[in-house]
Design an enzyme around this catalytic site. Sequence first.
Site, short mmCIF file in Angstrom:
data_model
loop_
_atom_site.label_atom_id
_atom_site.label_comp_id
_atom_site.label_asym_id
_atom_site.label_seq_id
_atom_site.Cartn_x
_atom_site.Cartn_y
_atom_site.Cartn_z
N SER A 40 53.45 30.89 -6.76
CA SER A 40 52.95 30.15 -7.93
C SER A 40 51.52 29.66 -7.75
O SER A 40 50.78 29.55 -8.73
CB SER A 40 53.88 28.97 -8.23
OG SER A 40 53.93 28.08 -7.13
N GLU A 89 59.79 41.88 4.63
CA GLU A 89 58.80 41.61 5.66
C GLU A 89 58.69 40.10 5.75
O GLU A 89 58.10 39.45 4.90
CB GLU A 89 57.46 42.26 5.29
CG GLU A 89 56.48 42.33 6.47
CD GLU A 89 55.60 41.10 6.58
OE1 GLU A 89 55.94 40.21 7.38
OE2 GLU A 89 54.59 41.02 5.88
N CYS A 126 51.50 36.31 8.95
CA CYS A 126 52.77 36.56 9.63
C CYS A 126 52.57 37.30 10.94
O CYS A 126 53.35 37.15 11.88
CB CYS A 126 53.72 37.34 8.72
SG CYS A 126 53.00 38.86 8.06
#
Length: 454
Positions: free
Chosen positions: A159, A230, A264
């Site tokens: 968002s 993922e 990540c």
Amino acid sequence: MKKQVETYNPYTGEKLKSYNFNSNSEVNSKLETANQTFNDWSNKPIAHRVKLLKNLANLLEDNKQEYANLMTEEMGKPISQSIAEIEKCATLCDFYIANAENFLADQIIETEASESFISYDPLGAILAIMPWNYPFWQVFRFAVPTLTAGNVGLLKHASNVTGTALAIQKLFTDAGYPEGCFQTLIIQHDQMDSLLENDTIKAVTLTGSEKAGRSIAALAGKNLKKTVLELGGNNACIVLDDANLDKYIDTMVNARMQNNGQSCIAAKRFIVTKNIYDTFLTTFTNKVKDLKQANPKDYDAYSTSMAREDLAKELEEQVSKSLQLGAKVHYGNLRDKAKYQPTIITDVTTDMPIFKEETFGPVAAIIKAKDKTEALNLAKNSRFGLGTMIFTEDIDNIYQDISQIPDGALFINEMVKSDPRLPFGGTKASGYGRELSKEGILEFVNTKTVYINK
């Protein structure tokens, strides 16, 4: 139910814009449009889809400053890194322009039949749930191969990057993709169940947290929808005694600190063998101290702001709990709202949050290992399996250790990164499935056996 989502500049705190959430009827209308578009789009020649990729790449290059500014405003990425992200998206288009027709071509298989082959048919509408940290790249590495394979895409973006999501939708339209080929859904979490229950959605891909992945996988499994996940990672960066620090220290710093540490695949745990530990710590610290902290619109800025203040607070709490367990602040650890100073924590042990959990921000955990064997064991001591990097000059010897790393990627003398030419994905709590390369374009197709006797 909230009626609007608001976006904010995390560096200044300034409100950027408000967007209305899609009502359930609007969502259903978009699903119907996607379904109708797929019926025509899936029958277009691959050459036609590739031609549109060329338009897409050209628009990315022509408007990269505009798109980069939008990313920087919405999630605080340094502007130079935002521009590089747009350029990488264009490179991704170029890769599939060169290779998509070959990847999707029927594969002839010799059997007793007069003719037998494998065909790769698109599935339909694919839902992508994407994060804010690489708001263009994460979407493009899904959309480019998936749409080129003949599917249509529906994007549920984070968002706080809603403006970016809508800009991407317009980009596909401007490139000549038909209405309904790529659409953005501005929806709330309580709309997700009915969305995944809808027969139009054939599969789901998510890049995000482990918690989000488990939730989506459960919903998709309940409805027998394929998923590619993922998820998080706490990648190890192993620094062995013979590592060339003069050559690779900048790579190691970048592996942890780029994008304000919000990646990540960042190097979250530095596992350093004892004979090089002191030299590494001094060299690494000096480099981190030199990182320029500034407004993200400053082209020389490297350290700017995390994407949201609540994320910075969450990171601060992980560090605080680790300090209570005996870790020490070697450098940094100052926070001002969403701004988090690049930080180095030493005396880290395996029971601490900054060892066990994903730390999504500019905090480097440093762990001393007595030798290579212990370093490899510490690296494997993780619930996650996204990637590992090893720095060493003894390449011939390291080959024997490749199979010991159970992750989706192993990089030697380089930071873990995504490359269109190579498959990308993880193992264990980091998810499953692959993006990019040939494997990525074949994730959302029906691999169909065709057997013909004449």
